[in-house]
Design a protein around this motif. Structure first.
Motif, PDB file in Angstrom:
ATOM      1  N   PHE A 118       1.102  -1.055  -0.168  1.00 24.30           N
ATOM      2  CA  PHE A 118       0.087   0.079  -0.118  1.00 24.30           C
ATOM      3  C   PHE A 118       1.146   1.130  -0.506  1.00 24.30           C
ATOM      4  CE2 PHE A 118      -2.618   3.740   2.740  1.00 24.30           C
ATOM      5  CZ  PHE A 118      -3.965   2.879   1.260  1.00 24.30           C
ATOM      6  N   GLY A 119       2.191   1.282   0.976  1.00 25.21           N
ATOM      7  CA  GLY A 119       3.054   1.870   1.187  1.00 25.21           C
ATOM      8  C   GLY A 119       3.899   2.679   0.185  1.00 25.21           C
ATOM      9  N   PRO A 120       4.490   1.719  -0.978  1.00 24.31           N
ATOM     10  CA  PRO A 120       5.114   2.084  -1.789  1.00 24.31           C
ATOM     11  C   PRO A 120       4.075   2.167  -3.072  1.00 24.31           C
ATOM     12  CG  PRO A 120       5.692  -0.569  -0.703  1.00 24.31           C
ATOM     13  CD  PRO A 120       4.754   0.310  -0.120  1.00 24.31           C
ATOM     14  N   LYS A 121       3.033   1.726  -2.887  1.00 19.91           N
ATOM     15  CA  LYS A 121       2.210   1.655  -4.464  1.00 19.91           C
ATOM     16  C   LYS A 121       1.938   3.477  -4.015  1.00 19.91           C
ATOM     17  CE  LYS A 121      -0.546  -1.754  -6.647  1.00 19.91           C
ATOM     18  NZ  LYS A 121      -1.489  -2.846  -5.771  1.00 19.91           N
ATOM     19  N   ASN A 122       1.375   4.444  -3.221  1.00 20.00           N
ATOM     20  CA  ASN A 122       1.289   5.582  -3.098  1.00 20.00           C
ATOM     21  C   ASN A 122       2.292   6.225  -3.439  1.00 20.00           C
ATOM     22  OD1 ASN A 122      -1.761   6.220  -2.362  1.00 20.00           O
ATOM     23  ND2 ASN A 122      -1.017   4.675  -0.662  1.00 20.00           N
ATOM     24  N   GLN A 123       3.383   6.089  -3.299  1.00 16.50           N
ATOM     25  CA  GLN A 123       4.663   6.775  -3.994  1.00 16.50           C
ATOM     26  C   GLN A 123       4.817   6.387  -5.092  1.00 16.50           C
ATOM     27  OE1 GLN A 123       7.003   4.079  -1.176  1.00 16.50           O
ATOM     28  NE2 GLN A 123       8.489   6.162  -0.679  1.00 16.50           N
ATOM     29  N   GLY A 124       3.598   6.376  -5.395  1.00 12.82           N
ATOM     30  CA  GLY A 124       4.260   6.579  -7.160  1.00 12.82           C
ATOM     31  C   GLY A 124       4.958   5.013  -8.019  1.00 12.82           C
ATOM     32  N   LEU A 125       5.756   4.072  -6.773  1.00 13.78           N
ATOM     33  CA  LEU A 125       6.895   2.886  -8.040  1.00 13.78           C
ATOM     34  C   LEU A 125       5.566   2.743  -8.993  1.00 13.78           C
ATOM     35  CD1 LEU A 125       7.929   2.485  -4.426  1.00 13.78           C
ATOM     36  CD2 LEU A 125       9.204   4.613  -5.933  1.00 13.78           C
ATOM     37  N   SER A 126       6.324   2.432  -9.652  1.00 15.41           N
ATOM     38  CA  SER A 126       6.297   0.429 -10.613  1.00 15.41           C
ATOM     39  C   SER A 126       6.178  -0.699  -9.903  1.00 15.41           C
ATOM     40  CB  SER A 126       7.412   0.624 -11.819  1.00 15.41           C
ATOM     41  OG  SER A 126       8.438  -0.188 -11.327  1.00 15.41           O
ATOM     42  N   ARG A 146       9.933  -4.449  -3.532  1.00  9.84           N
ATOM     43  CA  ARG A 146       9.896  -3.135  -1.638  1.00  9.84           C
ATOM     44  C   ARG A 146       9.348  -5.103  -1.299  1.00  9.84           C
ATOM     45  NH1 ARG A 146      10.600   2.486  -1.581  1.00  9.84           N
ATOM     46  NH2 ARG A 146      12.191   3.149  -2.537  1.00  9.84           N
ATOM     47  N   VAL A 147       8.436  -5.098  -1.427  1.00  7.51           N
ATOM     48  CA  VAL A 147       7.198  -6.226  -0.455  1.00  7.51           C
ATOM     49  C   VAL A 147       8.128  -7.360   0.543  1.00  7.51           C
ATOM     50  CG1 VAL A 147       5.324  -7.245  -0.691  1.00  7.51           C
ATOM     51  CG2 VAL A 147       4.917  -5.696  -1.310  1.00  7.51           C
ATOM     52  N   TYR A 148       9.141  -7.559  -0.995  1.00  7.50           N
ATOM     53  CA  TYR A 148       9.721  -9.116  -0.910  1.00  7.50           C
ATOM     54  C   TYR A 148      10.739  -8.811   0.113  1.00  7.50           C
ATOM     55  CZ  TYR A 148       6.650 -11.817  -3.503  1.00  7.50           C
ATOM     56  OH  TYR A 148       6.036 -11.598  -4.540  1.00  7.50           O
ATOM     57  N   ARG A 149      11.279  -7.427  -0.546  1.00  5.20           N
ATOM     58  CA  ARG A 149      12.860  -7.460   0.383  1.00  5.20           C
ATOM     59  C   ARG A 149      12.419  -7.027   1.674  1.00  5.20           C
ATOM     60  NH1 ARG A 149      15.403  -3.984  -3.335  1.00  5.20           N
ATOM     61  NH2 ARG A 149      14.332  -1.984  -2.284  1.00  5.20           N
ATOM     62  N   ALA A 150      11.330  -6.148   2.279  1.00  3.50           N
ATOM     63  CA  ALA A 150      10.243  -5.550   3.678  1.00  3.50           C
ATOM     64  C   ALA A 150       9.678  -6.647   4.645  1.00  3.50           C
ATOM     65  CB  ALA A 150       9.691  -5.071   3.460  1.00  3.50           C
ATOM     66  N   ALA A 151       9.349  -7.702   3.833  1.00  2.00           N
ATOM     67  CA  ALA A 151       9.308  -9.172   4.242  1.00  2.00           C
ATOM     68  C   ALA A 151      10.081 -10.251   4.707  1.00  2.00           C
ATOM     69  CB  ALA A 151       8.127  -9.827   3.135  1.00  2.00           C
ATOM     70  N   GLU A 152      10.952 -10.339   3.561  1.00  2.00           N
ATOM     71  CA  GLU A 152      12.105 -11.346   4.484  1.00  2.00           C
ATOM     72  C   GLU A 152      12.848 -10.760   5.456  1.00  2.00           C
ATOM     73  OE1 GLU A 152      15.022 -11.756   0.926  1.00  2.00           O
ATOM     74  OE2 GLU A 152      16.348 -12.942   2.629  1.00  2.00           O
ATOM     75  N   LEU A 153      12.654  -9.379   5.480  1.00  2.00           N
ATOM     76  CA  LEU A 153      13.853  -9.068   6.001  1.00  2.00           C
ATOM     77  C   LEU A 153      13.245  -9.146   8.043  1.00  2.00           C
ATOM     78  CD1 LEU A 153      15.849  -6.746   6.574  1.00  2.00           C
ATOM     79  CD2 LEU A 153      14.535  -5.392   7.099  1.00  2.00           C
ATOM     80  N   VAL A 154      11.590  -8.734   8.088  1.00  2.00           N
ATOM     81  CA  VAL A 154      10.490  -8.415   8.782  1.00  2.00           C
ATOM     82  C   VAL A 154      10.248 -10.268   9.114  1.00  2.00           C
ATOM     83  CG1 VAL A 154       9.951  -6.199   9.106  1.00  2.00           C
ATOM     84  CG2 VAL A 154       8.503  -8.403   8.241  1.00  2.00           C
ATOM     85  N   ALA A 205       2.741  -5.087   9.897  1.00  2.00           N
ATOM     86  CA  ALA A 205       2.682  -4.142   9.972  1.00  2.00           C
ATOM     87  C   ALA A 205       4.048  -2.965   9.637  1.00  2.00           C
ATOM     88  CB  ALA A 205       1.712  -3.246  10.616  1.00  2.00           C
ATOM     89  N   ILE A 206       5.222  -3.516  10.407  1.00  2.00           N
ATOM     90  CA  ILE A 206       6.326  -2.960  10.145  1.00  2.00           C
ATOM     91  C   ILE A 206       7.059  -3.090   8.622  1.00  2.00           C
ATOM     92  CG2 ILE A 206       8.284  -2.897  11.359  1.00  2.00           C
ATOM     93  CD1 ILE A 206       7.065  -3.772  13.989  1.00  2.00           C
ATOM     94  N   ALA A 207       6.535  -4.398   8.352  1.00  2.00           N
ATOM     95  CA  ALA A 207       6.944  -4.244   6.582  1.00  2.00           C
ATOM     96  C   ALA A 207       6.558  -3.165   5.906  1.00  2.00           C
ATOM     97  CB  ALA A 207       6.393  -5.338   6.446  1.00  2.00           C
ATOM     98  N   GLY A 208       5.242  -2.775   6.100  1.00  2.00           N
ATOM     99  CA  GLY A 208       4.413  -2.146   5.320  1.00  2.00           C
ATOM    100  C   GLY A 208       5.376  -0.731   5.434  1.00  2.00           C
ATOM    101  N   VAL A 209       5.872  -0.257   6.726  1.00  2.00           N
ATOM    102  CA  VAL A 209       6.199   0.833   6.552  1.00  2.00           C
ATOM    103  C   VAL A 209       7.952   1.273   5.942  1.00  2.00           C
ATOM    104  CG1 VAL A 209       7.377   3.022   7.949  1.00  2.00           C
ATOM    105  CG2 VAL A 209       5.484   1.128   8.259  1.00  2.00           C
ATOM    106  N   MET A 210       8.249  -0.300   6.728  1.00  2.00           N
ATOM    107  CA  MET A 210       9.738   0.101   6.013  1.00  2.00           C
ATOM    108  C   MET A 210       9.677  -0.420   4.235  1.00  2.00           C
ATOM    109  SD  MET A 210      11.612  -2.572   7.993  1.00  2.00           S
ATOM    110  CE  MET A 210      12.556  -2.851  10.025  1.00  2.00           C
ATOM    111  N   ALA A 211       8.118  -1.181   3.796  1.00  2.69           N
ATOM    112  CA  ALA A 211       8.616  -0.897   2.234  1.00  2.69           C
ATOM    113  C   ALA A 211       8.294   0.598   1.965  1.00  2.69           C
ATOM    114  CB  ALA A 211       7.331  -1.944   1.718  1.00  2.69           C
ATOM    115  N   MET A 212       8.609   1.476   2.250  1.00  4.91           N
ATOM    116  CA  MET A 212       8.216   3.148   1.735  1.00  4.91           C
ATOM    117  C   MET A 212       9.657   3.450   1.301  1.00  4.91           C
ATOM    118  SD  MET A 212       5.038   4.989   2.673  1.00  4.91           S
ATOM    119  CE  MET A 212       5.215   4.929   3.941  1.00  4.91           C
TER     120      MET A 212
END
Lengths: 279, 289
Positions: free
Chosen positions: B108-116, B123-131, B154-161
């Protein structure tokens, strides 16, 4: 006399998909009147589910829970069971129902149909017991976390329970709030003889209990005095738990060959033990 | 370089009503790039008000907030951009999960940032893996996860931005000891990977002692200490007076020092205590004369 007797309690939550995960796999535990028991275990070990069995919020799918010999499955006893065992939860904001402190505390006894003069007396007594009497006219939402949690405890006390089950009552509080709540719990146990079941992730709180019970995968895996349980540092770590820092320090030093007792629990004991070893 | 700077920030709530109250008064703090800043203070000390200033969720009644050198309220229409730069994980962030799947929630966050779409996925995979969220969980509904997994999602959602500043308000509340430890490790790993500046609000002195290299202490809306972790935890008595505490092992060290044992006053983890005590216990001269 026994306050709560759980015998081979089994429970599972049914999911929409029809799957069911077993949460309690045969828990047998007796909590004696006047006892202070700390219940430990990692997230998902079943301790909160067990706590909800103590006042018939959940009913066992197998086995039996007796509260002062009342079977929690008998519907006509639910009222008596809930006035015997009160419950305090983690988030104080979810438990306060009125805007004024004393009205909040009166909510329970009002619902029990207690006569008004008696309610007045109970509310005052309960607020004094938790050290919040001076705040009786205050707005509940403006209190600090520790104060709110003590009001929540007073609300339970006003129903005159013989036993209080507290599910992580200090998880959201600052150090001062944590001290206030723990002091209150200890005093209610020692001075008013109220049986306490405390669920916590803070090991230094569990140290204050008479008995520590450790759960894992819906079962009781360890039981004993805090000293007996916390001396088993490695076993507790394997259960994803911790030990109080003073215990951990002595454990770390023992591994390096220093002679220290294995049942140190508090800061004072740890300092004393170390001083003995220091030439 | 200063990533965040507050200059004489004052926040008053309910201005012009009988309930007017000052939550922060004249707070000037400078957070440098790469800092790991711990923020402690009693309930009502202004911690949450302070962090909400930093990404424009609250506007200071007086004073300025600079992010990367720019006044964030210079052009209020652009305040949204600040929220991408300064990511905030609220208390009990799992209550804010809302999407159909864990993947969509983190995206949700990165999408709102207008990323491809590709970048969002990466980013989702990276953040999910990290947490530490397993891939197969990403297709599940967030509501099917356990409490600890929800928190991580929830934390991954913020990290993904991938914000340049990550603020976490009580991220470990209610987690078991091992859960706390691994979440803190993951936050440290994220910080290292992205060279992020991290601000961590916590009531757990042990958590702060483990990860922070600088600690900000708030009391009644004022900054009362702003120093290295070591220096702050050596002021145990002052901390107790304002309703805070020091780690138990710091208390052990203080008790030993009082009895005449020569120990540094910079002990706030078990590891440090062990290191300082071992040479003394294993012979040599140990007592301060």
């Amino acid at each position: 006399m026994d306050m709560i007797t759980a015998t081979d309690v089994r429970f599972r939550y049914e999911e929409e998909s029809g799957d069911a995960t077993a949460v309690l796999n045969g828990v047998s535990l007796t909590i004696r009147q006047g006892e202070f028991v700390a219940l430990l275990g990692h997230n998902g070990c079943g301790k909160s589910t067990f706590a909800k069995h103590c006042n018939a919020m959940l009913l066992p799918l197998g086995g039996q829970v007796l509260v002062r010999d009342m079977d929690t499955r008998s519907e006509d006893l639910v009222y008596d069971i809930r006035s015997t065992v009160g419950m305090v939860l983690q988030n104080p904001d979810n438990q306060l129902v009125s805007t004024i402190v004393e009205e909040d505390v009166a909510f329970g006894p009002e619902n029990l149909g207690v006569p008004p003069e008696e309610i007045r007396a109970r509310v005052d007594e309960a607020l004094k017991a938790v050290g919040m009497y001076d705040y009786r006219k205050h707005a509940a939402h403006k209190l600090s976390g520790g104060q709110k949690q003590r009001v929540a405890i007073a609300g339970v006390l006003a129903m005159k329970p013989a036993c209080i089950v507290l599910d992580e009552p200090t998880a959201m509080l600052d150090p001062q709030g944590r001290r206030e709540v723990m002091d209150t719990i200890c005093r209610l146990n020692r001075e008013n003889g109220i049986t306490i079941v405390l669920i916590t992730h803070y090991m230094e709180e569990a140290v204050l209990a008479d008995r520590v019970v450790v759960m894992d995968e819906g079962k009781i895996v360890k039981e004993g005095t805090p000293r007996q349980v916390f001396s088993q540092v490695e076993e507790l770590r394997a259960l994803e738990l911790d030990v109080p820092q003073p215990t951990e320090l002595c454990f770390a030093l023992r591994r390096e060959g220093v002679t220290l007792p294995d049942d140190v629990l508090t800061v004072e004991e740890c300092a004393a033990a170390l001083l003995q070893q220091l030439p | 370089m200063a990533v965040i700077e507050t200059k004489q920030c004052t926040v008053r709530y309910s201005v012009g009503t009988p309930f007017e109250r000052e939550a922060l008064e004249g707070v000037s703090v400078c957070v440098n790039e790469g800092d790991f800043l711990g923020i402690i203070g009693h309930t009502g000390s202004g911690k949450s008000t302070f962090v909400q200033l930093l990404n424009g969720l609250l506007k200071p009644t007086e004073g300025t907030v600079l992010v990367n050198g720019r006044d964030i309220w210079e052009n209020p229409k652009e305040i949204r951009r600040v929220r991408f730069e300064v990511g905030m994980v609220f208390q009990y962030p799992e209550h804010q999960l809302f999407e159909e799947t864990v993947y969509k929630d983190i995206a949700f966050g990165p999408k709102n940032q207008g990323l491809s779409d590709e970048e969002v996925a990466a980013r989702v995979y990276r953040a999910a893996e990290l947490v530490g969220l397993r891939r197969e969980l990403l297709d599940k509904s967030p509501f099917e996860l356990s409490g600890g997994e929800k928190r991580r999602a929830a934390i991954a959602g913020v990290m993904a931005m991938e914000p340049s500043v990550l603020i976490l308000d009580e991220p470990t509340a209610g987690l078991d000891p091992r859960g706390r430890e691994s979440l803190l490790d993951q936050i440290c790993a994220y910080k290292k990977q992205h060279n992020t500046t991290v601000l961590l609000v916590s009531h757990s002195m042990e958590d702060i002692a483990r990860v922070a290299d600088r600690v900000l202490v708030l009391a009644d809306g004022h900054v009362v200490m702003d120093d290295t972790t070591e220096a702050v935890f050596s002021r145990a008595e002052e901390l107790e007076q304002i309703g805070l505490s020091v780690p138990a092992v710091t208390k052990v060290a203080a008790a030993l020092r009082k009895a005449g044992v020569a120990l540094p006053d910079s002990i706030y983890t078990v590891e440090q205590a062990k290191k300082a005590l071992l040479p003394l216990l294993k012979g040599g001269t140990h007592r301060a004369v």
